[in-house]
Design a protein around this motif. Structure first.
Motif, PDB file in Angstrom:
ATOM      1  N   SER A  40     -33.551  11.421  24.897  1.00 42.44           N
ATOM      2  CA  SER A  40     -34.852  10.743  24.946  1.00 42.44           C
ATOM      3  C   SER A  40     -34.666   9.247  25.172  1.00 42.44           C
ATOM      4  N   ASP A  88     -33.675   8.728  28.812  1.00 38.90           N
ATOM      5  CA  ASP A  88     -34.820   8.916  29.708  1.00 38.90           C
ATOM      6  C   ASP A  88     -35.685   7.663  29.790  1.00 38.90           C
ATOM      7  N   ASN A  89     -35.755   6.910  28.700  1.00 43.06           N
ATOM      8  CA  ASN A  89     -36.639   5.742  28.640  1.00 43.06           C
ATOM      9  C   ASN A  89     -35.918   4.413  28.861  1.00 43.06           C
ATOM     10  N   LYS A 107     -34.280   1.155  30.363  1.00 44.81           N
ATOM     11  CA  LYS A 107     -34.487   0.314  31.543  1.00 44.81           C
ATOM     12  C   LYS A 107     -33.253  -0.527  31.848  1.00 44.81           C
TER      13      LYS A 107
END
Length: 241
Positions: free
Chosen positions: A123, A126-127, A129
């Protein structure tokens, strides 16, 4: 009997024209291999698109204790990754980690804390940056206590040697060759304290990242044979060099 499952896809292998073998690390039964339909048509393509490396799925199945392969019927996504499969670097990391975990969890028993760690880490990936290039390093370092091989970094003092076979710091050079000393031992002690909240403090360059990953996999390979020789490792080294 019918059971619900939540599983992380570790591997998909073609079994026949009509079926694939899908290996999952499930939250309640550990590693389980399923026979999954590989039909054509729109529904078949949708099904296959969902069975990607490190996809997290859920569903019901009839558990047969004496069967080598369970039957994977309909399922849904337990977690939907919005970026892992579309970001080229994240996708490469997912392929690398799925290969590593497939080797690591060859005969795994249920371990809900480990399952939660893997899903929680994905998770984060996935997030993310920024800092993506160090994700796999942090993942492997933070995974050590979950699989029972993290050295006790509180035993490290300046000049200590890491006996990789024993998994502990010592002041004596072992009689075998699997040990780290000097800066490598110091770095190993630092890695034992690394997690996703402090990993940016490492400030790794390509050369150091390569060295750390090779050493981590060497250490895993000593305790879990097969985890050090990964097909995707060369590509990982090239990308993050």
């Amino acid at each position: 009997m019918t059971e619900k499952f939540q599983g992380i896809v570790l591997d998909i292998v073609r079994h026949s024209d009509r079926h694939n073998i899908v290996t999952l690390f499930t939250r309640t039964r550990g590693r389980v291999s399923f026979l999954s339909a590989a039909g054509g048509g729109k529904s078949g393509r949708v099904r296959q698109s969902r069975l990607q490396p490190l996809a997290v799925i859920e569903g019901d199945y009839i558990f047969r204790g004496n069967a080598e392969l369970q039957k994977l019927g309909s399922f849904s996504m337990h977690r939907v990754w919005s970026d892992i499969y579309f970001h080229p670097v994240k996708r490469l990391i997912a392929i690398f980690l799925s290969e590593f975990l497939n080797r690591l969890l060859r005969a795994s028993m249920p371990d809900e804390a480990l399952w939660d760690y893997i899903v929680g880490s994905l998770s984060l990936l996935d997030n993310m940056k920024s800092g993506i290039a160090d994700f796999h390093i942090t993942f492997l370092a933070s995974l050590l206590p979950f699989v029972g091989i993290q050295p006790d970094h509180t035993q490290y003092t300046k000049g200590s040697i890491l006996d990789m076979l024993a998994g502990q710091f010592t002041d004596r050079v072992p009689s075998h060759r699997d040990y780290l000393q000097g800066n490598d031992a110091k770095l190993a002690a630092i890695l034992c304290r690394v997690n996703f909240s402090n990993t940016r403090a490492l400030r790794l360059n390509g050369e150091l990242r390569h060295r750390i990953l090779s050493t981590l996999l060497r250490y895993y390979g000593i305790h879990y044979p097969g985890t050090a020789s990964l097909k995707s490792l060369e590509i990982i080294h090239e990308i993050f060099q």
